[in-house]
Design an enzyme around this catalytic site. Structure first.
Site, PDB file in Angstrom:
ATOM      1  N   ASP A 153       0.863  -1.182   0.000  1.00 20.47           N
ATOM      2  CA  ASP A 153       0.000   0.000   0.000  1.00 20.47           C
ATOM      3  C   ASP A 153       0.903   1.238   0.000  1.00 20.47           C
ATOM      4  O   ASP A 153       1.271   1.747  -1.051  1.00 20.47           O
ATOM      5  CB  ASP A 153      -0.906  -0.076   1.233  1.00 20.47           C
ATOM      6  CG  ASP A 153      -1.945   1.027   1.272  1.00 20.47           C
ATOM      7  OD1 ASP A 153      -2.237   1.595   0.207  1.00 20.47           O
ATOM      8  OD2 ASP A 153      -2.467   1.326   2.363  1.00 20.47           O
ATOM      9  N   LYS A 168      -1.233  -1.634  -4.508  1.00 22.55           N
ATOM     10  CA  LYS A 168      -2.149  -0.481  -4.592  1.00 22.55           C
ATOM     11  C   LYS A 168      -1.292   0.766  -4.837  1.00 22.55           C
ATOM     12  O   LYS A 168      -0.951   1.482  -3.896  1.00 22.55           O
ATOM     13  CB  LYS A 168      -2.946  -0.334  -3.293  1.00 22.55           C
ATOM     14  CG  LYS A 168      -3.882  -1.500  -3.031  1.00 22.55           C
ATOM     15  CD  LYS A 168      -4.985  -1.155  -2.050  1.00 22.55           C
ATOM     16  CE  LYS A 168      -4.486  -1.007  -0.645  1.00 22.55           C
ATOM     17  NZ  LYS A 168      -5.608  -0.966   0.343  1.00 22.55           N
TER      18      LYS A 168
HETATM   19  P1  IMP Z   1       2.144  -0.613   3.670  1.00 26.12           P
HETATM   20  O1  IMP Z   1       3.238  -0.572   4.669  1.00 26.12           O
HETATM   21  O2  IMP Z   1       1.281   0.619   3.720  1.00 26.12           O
HETATM   22  O3  IMP Z   1       2.607  -0.902   2.251  1.00 26.12           O
HETATM   23  O4  IMP Z   1       1.152  -1.743   4.101  1.00 26.12           O
HETATM   24  C1  IMP Z   1       1.414  -3.039   3.929  1.00 26.12           C
HETATM   25  C2  IMP Z   1       0.665  -3.903   4.919  1.00 26.12           C
HETATM   26  O5  IMP Z   1      -0.585  -3.319   5.307  1.00 26.12           O
HETATM   27  C3  IMP Z   1       0.317  -5.208   4.261  1.00 26.12           C
HETATM   28  O6  IMP Z   1       1.275  -6.173   4.590  1.00 26.12           O
HETATM   29  C4  IMP Z   1      -1.045  -5.528   4.820  1.00 26.12           C
HETATM   30  O7  IMP Z   1      -0.894  -6.325   5.979  1.00 26.12           O
HETATM   31  C5  IMP Z   1      -1.650  -4.223   5.209  1.00 26.12           C
HETATM   32  N1  IMP Z   1      -2.618  -3.720   4.201  1.00 26.12           N
HETATM   33  C6  IMP Z   1      -2.464  -2.711   3.321  1.00 26.12           C
HETATM   34  N2  IMP Z   1      -3.543  -2.529   2.554  1.00 26.12           N
HETATM   35  C7  IMP Z   1      -4.420  -3.489   2.942  1.00 26.12           C
HETATM   36  C8  IMP Z   1      -5.745  -3.846   2.504  1.00 26.12           C
HETATM   37  O8  IMP Z   1      -6.355  -3.281   1.575  1.00 26.12           O
HETATM   38  N3  IMP Z   1      -6.313  -4.886   3.157  1.00 26.12           N
HETATM   39  C9  IMP Z   1      -5.695  -5.573   4.173  1.00 26.12           C
HETATM   40  N4  IMP Z   1      -4.461  -5.272   4.604  1.00 26.12           N
HETATM   41  C10 IMP Z   1      -3.832  -4.244   3.996  1.00 26.12           C
END
Ligand code: IMP
Ligand code: MG
Length: 184
Positions: A108, A136
């Protein structure tokens, strides 16, 4: 009777059904097997979200491989990244001189993956690549090069096939969008 999975009451709509998930994983497995031909892999499953994805992916990778697990948390109970990544469980073996494939559920903001790349990269693996089920890109704050990506998604919160909302809904066989009244 329909053979479609029953729609959970928390789900607004199904984005990716079980057949499409398996079809894409077979393609990824074949690509990875070709790219690493003649090599041995350490497949690193990032818990908990990547547990189903990893179990299907590793069965589609026709290479000698070891499997290891790492648990990190970055979210607490919010649906947005806190930017703070905590290692809750570390790998059980050294990855020095190994070809490492990190398998993650979703990228994300990119904060979790860039942190993982940094700490695993410091352990002197022969190489390190990442394979994510979903990306995403709309919300990416930290650029991460993704070697293998299952699906590119819009900026909405998704659950199922390992992905959770507050710890629940990981068991859904499809990837779906949570109804707004639950996601708030
Ligand atoms: P980031 O550090 O923002 O890239 O988030 C990554 C982590 O957040 C992933 O390993 C997921 O566990 C969680 N995450 C991010 N987006 C989603 C979503 O749409 N649904 C469920 N978990 C998410
Ligand atoms: Mg995760």
């Amino acid at each position: 009777m329909s053979d479609k999975p029953a729609l959970d009451k928390h789900i607004a709509r199904i984005l990716i059904d079980p057949e499409a998930i398996q079809k894409r994983i077979a393609e990824l497995g074949q690509q990875i097997s070709n790219d690493y031909k003649g090599e041995e892999l350490v497949v690193v499953c990032i818990l908990k979200g990547a547990f189903l994805f990893t179990s299907d992916l590793c069965r589609n990778i026709t290479l000698p491989q070891k499997l290891d697990f790492m648990a990190v948390s970055s979210y607490g109970h919010s649906t947005r990244s806190s930017g703070i990544v905590r290692i809750e469980k570390d790998l059980s073996e050294s990855i020095e001189d190994k070809h490492v494939l990190i398998v993650e559920d979703i990228i994300d903001s990119g904060l979790t993956m860039s942190y993982l790349l940094k700490i695993l990269g410091d352990r002197k693996p022969a190489s390190i690549k990442i394979c994510v089920l979903c990306n995403k890109p709309a919300n990416q704050q930290q650029f991460v090069h993704i070697d293998y990506c299952g699906f590119k998604l819009e900026d909405e919160f998704v659950v199922g096939y390992g992905l959770d909302f507050r710890g629940y809904l990981r068991n859904l066989p499809y990837i779906g969008v949570v109804k707004p009244e639950y996601a708030e």
